[in-house]
Motif scaffolding. Sequence first.
Motif, PDB file in Angstrom:
ATOM      1  N   SER A  13       0.836  -1.205   0.000  1.00  9.67           N
ATOM      2  CA  SER A  13       0.000   0.000   0.000  1.00  9.67           C
ATOM      3  C   SER A  13       0.872   1.256   0.000  1.00  9.67           C
ATOM      4  N   ARG A  17       0.626   4.100  -2.860  1.00  6.59           N
ATOM      5  CA  ARG A  17       0.232   5.484  -2.548  1.00  6.59           C
ATOM      6  C   ARG A  17       1.304   6.484  -2.980  1.00  6.59           C
ATOM      7  N   GLU A 110      -1.378  -4.922  -3.159  1.00  7.79           N
ATOM      8  CA  GLU A 110      -2.386  -4.643  -2.126  1.00  7.79           C
ATOM      9  C   GLU A 110      -3.508  -3.900  -2.846  1.00  7.79           C
ATOM     10  N   SER A 113      -5.799   0.089  -1.404  1.00 16.12           N
ATOM     11  CA  SER A 113      -5.390   1.451  -1.791  1.00 16.12           C
ATOM     12  C   SER A 113      -5.728   1.693  -3.270  1.00 16.12           C
TER      13      SER A 113
END
Length: 320
Positions: A13, A17, A110, A113
């Motif tokens: 994540s 991000r 992941e 996100s």
Amino acid sequence: MSWSSCPIKWISSQEIRAVLQWDVLVPAITEALQAVSTAGAVVQPVRTKLEDKENAGTLMVMPGLVRPCNALATKILCKYPGNAAKGLPTHTSLVLLNDTQTGVPLALLEGDSITELRTAAASAAATLAVRKFNKPTGSPCIVAVLGAGTQGAAHARVMNHILKPQQVRIWSRNGCQSLVSKLSSEGVPAVSCSSVQDAVNGACVINTCTLASKPVLKLPWVMKGAHINSVGAANGNDQEMESDLVRSAQIYADTAEAVMKEAGDLILSGSKLEGEIGEVIKGTLKPTKGMTTIFKSVGMAAEDAVAARLVYDTLYPSKH
Ligand SMILES: NC(=O)C1=CN([C@@H]2O[C@H](COP(=O)(O)OP(=O)(O)OC[C@H]3O[C@@H](n4cnc5c(N)ncnc54)[C@H](O)[C@@H]3O)[C@@H](O)[C@H]2O)C=CC1
Ligand SMILES: O=C(O)C1=NCCCC1
């Protein structure tokens, strides 16, 4: 010879991000939406849903190929609304990215996100596309967000980023002070509202991001000519908006096929689609000035695939 001699990457994540900043992601998702409405560019069957009635949960399998973006991926997502009471996310997922030429697995990402960011980016792309043809004039822009969970927070952030509104008004049935404080500390002009009516009064862009199964947003409260990003109620039996409101608006889908199958707001109100938002992005479909517009998203594998490929290519640039 085995493909696993070149083991697949795990992408966290935090890494996702760091890559998926709005300035990068919104244009990429705009391209994905446009590709969805272009013949032959995307292969994306309507997702498979496994209903776990005992736990009121749903597991969804979402494969997608976006040829112009060289992206092939499958998301497996679980929606278990009861998780909220257990302190767990209501939506959890993983995305598997494959090579488009060989099908070989490249990375497992992941997915929470990716879901959070690509959904808000799709609403941003839709908002910008509609406003090219139908932008309310006169008053300063006020954004309303209904729901203060993962999508509510992401929509507040992306709408602030693209529209620089005077206010971002947030309503949630259990209050939203902690989200408002967090957003304020990030520079978002967020305020908490105690009713939906207060939140949406005079708003030019409304984002419905709740887990409601009965309408929370009503026609008389919505300013004529406003744009609504309808994110929740991706289930044929659920509604976030009352039927009169849906019938009064011009409605654009992320993908027509899935929306006609999954979006309770359309199915239960007996409303018709104008078309897909990709057609508005391309300019082949133009919203009418002064009409209320709705972007109905149910979520698409094409968005997950493009976001996953973008992250992978940024973290592991090809040597050739
Ligand atoms: N269109 C798309 O691509 C996507 C749609 N979604 C949908 O968006 C919605 C929000 O998702 P998340 O923010 O991840 O969920 P979340 O669990 O993080 O937040 C849900 C919010 O809805 C509120 N809520 C719950 N039940 C409600 C009710 N009966 N009436 C009014 N408010 C209620 C909660 O208090 C919370 O503020 C869900 O319906 C979800 O399935 C989620 C991801 C992608
Ligand atoms: O596309 C997605 O991701 C989702 N769509 C509908 C609701 C859950 C998440």
